[in-house]
Design a protein around this motif. Structure first.
Motif, PDB file in Angstrom:
ATOM      1  N   VAL A  81      69.479  50.907  76.918  1.00 19.78           N
ATOM      2  CA  VAL A  81      68.580  49.990  77.622  1.00 19.78           C
ATOM      3  C   VAL A  81      67.678  49.317  76.589  1.00 19.78           C
ATOM      4  CG1 VAL A  81      66.790  49.800  79.393  1.00 19.78           C
ATOM      5  CG2 VAL A  81      68.581  51.536  79.614  1.00 19.78           C
ATOM      6  N   GLU A  82      67.614  47.984  76.638  1.00 23.26           N
ATOM      7  CA  GLU A  82      66.815  47.254  75.663  1.00 23.26           C
ATOM      8  C   GLU A  82      66.150  46.044  76.312  1.00 23.26           C
ATOM      9  OE1 GLU A  82      67.476  45.006  71.381  1.00 23.26           O
ATOM     10  OE2 GLU A  82      69.140  46.068  72.295  1.00 23.26           O
ATOM     11  N   VAL A  83      64.868  45.848  75.998  1.00 18.49           N
ATOM     12  CA  VAL A  83      64.187  44.624  76.425  1.00 18.49           C
ATOM     13  C   VAL A  83      64.591  43.557  75.414  1.00 18.49           C
ATOM     14  CG1 VAL A  83      61.961  43.495  76.787  1.00 18.49           C
ATOM     15  CG2 VAL A  83      62.254  45.893  77.430  1.00 18.49           C
ATOM     16  N   ILE A  84      65.287  42.512  75.894  1.00 22.04           N
ATOM     17  CA  ILE A  84      65.788  41.492  74.966  1.00 22.04           C
ATOM     18  C   ILE A  84      65.029  40.175  75.041  1.00 22.04           C
ATOM     19  CG2 ILE A  84      68.110  42.444  74.819  1.00 22.04           C
ATOM     20  CD1 ILE A  84      68.935  40.152  76.790  1.00 22.04           C
ATOM     21  N   ARG A  85      64.237  39.992  76.075  1.00 23.33           N
ATOM     22  CA  ARG A  85      63.474  38.753  76.213  1.00 23.33           C
ATOM     23  C   ARG A  85      62.154  39.080  76.893  1.00 23.33           C
ATOM     24  NH1 ARG A  85      67.451  35.670  78.480  1.00 23.33           N
ATOM     25  NH2 ARG A  85      68.331  35.300  76.443  1.00 23.33           N
ATOM     26  N   GLY A  86      61.075  38.436  76.424  1.00 20.85           N
ATOM     27  CA  GLY A  86      59.765  38.662  77.038  1.00 20.85           C
ATOM     28  C   GLY A  86      59.031  39.862  76.480  1.00 20.85           C
ATOM     29  N   MET A  87      59.188  40.112  75.188  1.00 21.25           N
ATOM     30  CA  MET A  87      58.563  41.291  74.575  1.00 21.25           C
ATOM     31  C   MET A  87      57.045  41.350  74.804  1.00 21.25           C
ATOM     32  SD  MET A  87      61.133  42.849  73.371  1.00 21.25           S
ATOM     33  CE  MET A  87      60.642  44.056  72.178  1.00 21.25           C
ATOM     34  N   LYS A  88      56.383  40.184  74.848  1.00 13.76           N
ATOM     35  CA  LYS A  88      54.927  40.157  75.031  1.00 13.76           C
ATOM     36  C   LYS A  88      54.545  39.480  76.340  1.00 13.76           C
ATOM     37  CE  LYS A  88      53.947  40.425  70.178  1.00 13.76           C
ATOM     38  NZ  LYS A  88      53.029  40.093  69.116  1.00 13.76           N
ATOM     39  N   SER A  89      55.467  39.477  77.275  1.00 18.19           N
ATOM     40  CA  SER A  89      55.251  38.827  78.568  1.00 18.19           C
ATOM     41  C   SER A  89      55.465  39.852  79.676  1.00 18.19           C
ATOM     42  CB  SER A  89      56.261  37.681  78.707  1.00 18.19           C
ATOM     43  OG  SER A  89      56.295  37.207  80.034  1.00 18.19           O
ATOM     44  N   ARG A  90      54.929  39.571  80.845  1.00 14.80           N
ATOM     45  CA  ARG A  90      55.206  40.440  81.992  1.00 14.80           C
ATOM     46  C   ARG A  90      56.596  40.169  82.560  1.00 14.80           C
ATOM     47  NH1 ARG A  90      50.099  42.282  85.083  1.00 14.80           N
ATOM     48  NH2 ARG A  90      48.599  42.293  83.413  1.00 14.80           N
ATOM     49  N   ASP A  91      57.106  38.957  82.314  1.00 11.97           N
ATOM     50  CA  ASP A  91      58.463  38.608  82.754  1.00 11.97           C
ATOM     51  C   ASP A  91      59.429  38.934  81.626  1.00 11.97           C
ATOM     52  OD1 ASP A  91      57.719  37.609  85.310  1.00 11.97           O
ATOM     53  OD2 ASP A  91      56.971  35.803  84.327  1.00 11.97           O
ATOM     54  N   LYS A  92      60.325  39.862  81.882  1.00 13.41           N
ATOM     55  CA  LYS A  92      61.221  40.376  80.849  1.00 13.41           C
ATOM     56  C   LYS A  92      62.674  40.323  81.300  1.00 13.41           C
ATOM     57  CE  LYS A  92      57.734  43.693  79.339  1.00 13.41           C
ATOM     58  NZ  LYS A  92      57.258  42.900  78.234  1.00 13.41           N
ATOM     59  N   THR A  93      63.567  40.258  80.318  1.00  4.55           N
ATOM     60  CA  THR A  93      64.987  40.451  80.580  1.00  4.55           C
ATOM     61  C   THR A  93      65.374  41.755  79.904  1.00  4.55           C
ATOM     62  OG1 THR A  93      65.394  38.073  80.600  1.00  4.55           O
ATOM     63  CG2 THR A  93      67.311  39.511  80.330  1.00  4.55           C
ATOM     64  N   VAL A  94      65.950  42.666  80.671  1.00  5.16           N
ATOM     65  CA  VAL A  94      66.382  43.963  80.159  1.00  5.16           C
ATOM     66  C   VAL A  94      67.903  43.962  80.127  1.00  5.16           C
ATOM     67  CG1 VAL A  94      66.378  46.452  80.604  1.00  5.16           C
ATOM     68  CG2 VAL A  94      64.338  45.102  81.096  1.00  5.16           C
ATOM     69  N   ALA A  95      68.479  44.345  78.987  1.00  2.00           N
ATOM     70  CA  ALA A  95      69.936  44.444  78.850  1.00  2.00           C
ATOM     71  C   ALA A  95      70.330  45.912  78.881  1.00  2.00           C
ATOM     72  CB  ALA A  95      70.396  43.809  77.542  1.00  2.00           C
ATOM     73  N   ILE A  96      71.354  46.206  79.679  1.00  4.96           N
ATOM     74  CA  ILE A  96      71.854  47.575  79.792  1.00  4.96           C
ATOM     75  C   ILE A  96      73.330  47.554  79.418  1.00  4.96           C
ATOM     76  CG2 ILE A  96      72.168  49.555  81.321  1.00  4.96           C
ATOM     77  CD1 ILE A  96      69.966  48.037  83.115  1.00  4.96           C
ATOM     78  N   CYS A  97      73.704  48.371  78.440  1.00  3.78           N
ATOM     79  CA  CYS A  97      75.114  48.440  78.061  1.00  3.78           C
ATOM     80  C   CYS A  97      75.653  49.815  78.442  1.00  3.78           C
ATOM     81  CB  CYS A  97      75.302  48.167  76.569  1.00  3.78           C
ATOM     82  SG  CYS A  97      74.603  49.422  75.489  1.00  3.78           S
ATOM     83  N   GLY A  98      76.931  49.996  78.267  1.00  4.04           N
ATOM     84  CA  GLY A  98      77.532  51.302  78.539  1.00  4.04           C
ATOM     85  C   GLY A  98      77.829  51.561  80.003  1.00  4.04           C
ATOM     86  N   ILE A  99      77.726  50.539  80.847  1.00  4.35           N
ATOM     87  CA  ILE A  99      78.046  50.709  82.267  1.00  4.35           C
ATOM     88  C   ILE A  99      79.487  50.275  82.483  1.00  4.35           C
ATOM     89  CG2 ILE A  99      77.541  49.924  84.619  1.00  4.35           C
ATOM     90  CD1 ILE A  99      74.615  49.783  83.798  1.00  4.35           C
ATOM     91  N   ASP A 100      80.282  51.162  83.035  1.00  9.54           N
ATOM     92  CA  ASP A 100      81.702  50.882  83.254  1.00  9.54           C
ATOM     93  C   ASP A 100      81.871  50.019  84.500  1.00  9.54           C
ATOM     94  OD1 ASP A 100      84.443  50.859  83.371  1.00  9.54           O
ATOM     95  OD2 ASP A 100      84.651  52.999  83.792  1.00  9.54           O
TER      96      ASP A 100
END
Length: 121
Positions: A81-100
């Motif tokens: 799980v990684e926050v990939i967008r919006g590191m200093k914002s309340r609106d964020k995009t979280v990327a999740i890998c490893g899901i089949d």
């Protein structure tokens, strides 16, 4: 806060080194500094997942807490799980890998949405 993209979507891997099934991107609105009892998913809508975390919005503490919330709900390693967008914002995009995906992208996304909804308060 409204976006044209759905709250949960699949993004195909761009290279052979990327996650095998690609990534699940989740659009989030984060409320840092909440009480420990309120921590977790607050609401799930078509365009955003609202999350409260008790960590403060400084030095990446809230981003780390968001990763822990998703890891706990989706039962996956925090490293997936990684926050990939919006590191200093309340609106964020979280990327999740490893899901089949098991060949059915929509079924997988619906399953993730159901897990987030059942975890909401």
């Amino acid at each position: 806060m409204a976006s044209a993209l759905p709250a949960i979507r699949h993004v195909a891997a761009t290279s052979s080194k990327s996650a095998l099934g690609g990534y699940i991107y989740v659009q989030c609105h984060v409320k840092p500094g909440a009480s420990k009892q309120r921590e977790g998913v607050v609401s799930v809508s078509d365009d955003v997942i609202e999350i409260c975390v008790s960590a403060q919005a400084r030095d990446g503490e809230a981003n780390k807490a968001v990763r822990e919330v998703f890891s706990s709900i989706l039962k996956c390693p925090k490293s997936d799980v990684e926050v990939i967008r919006g590191m200093k914002s309340r609106d964020k995009t979280v990327a999740i890998c490893g899901i089949d995906m098991q060949g059915d992208e929509q079924k997988c996304i619906s399953g993730i949405r159901a897990q987030l909804e059942s975890a909401s308060q």
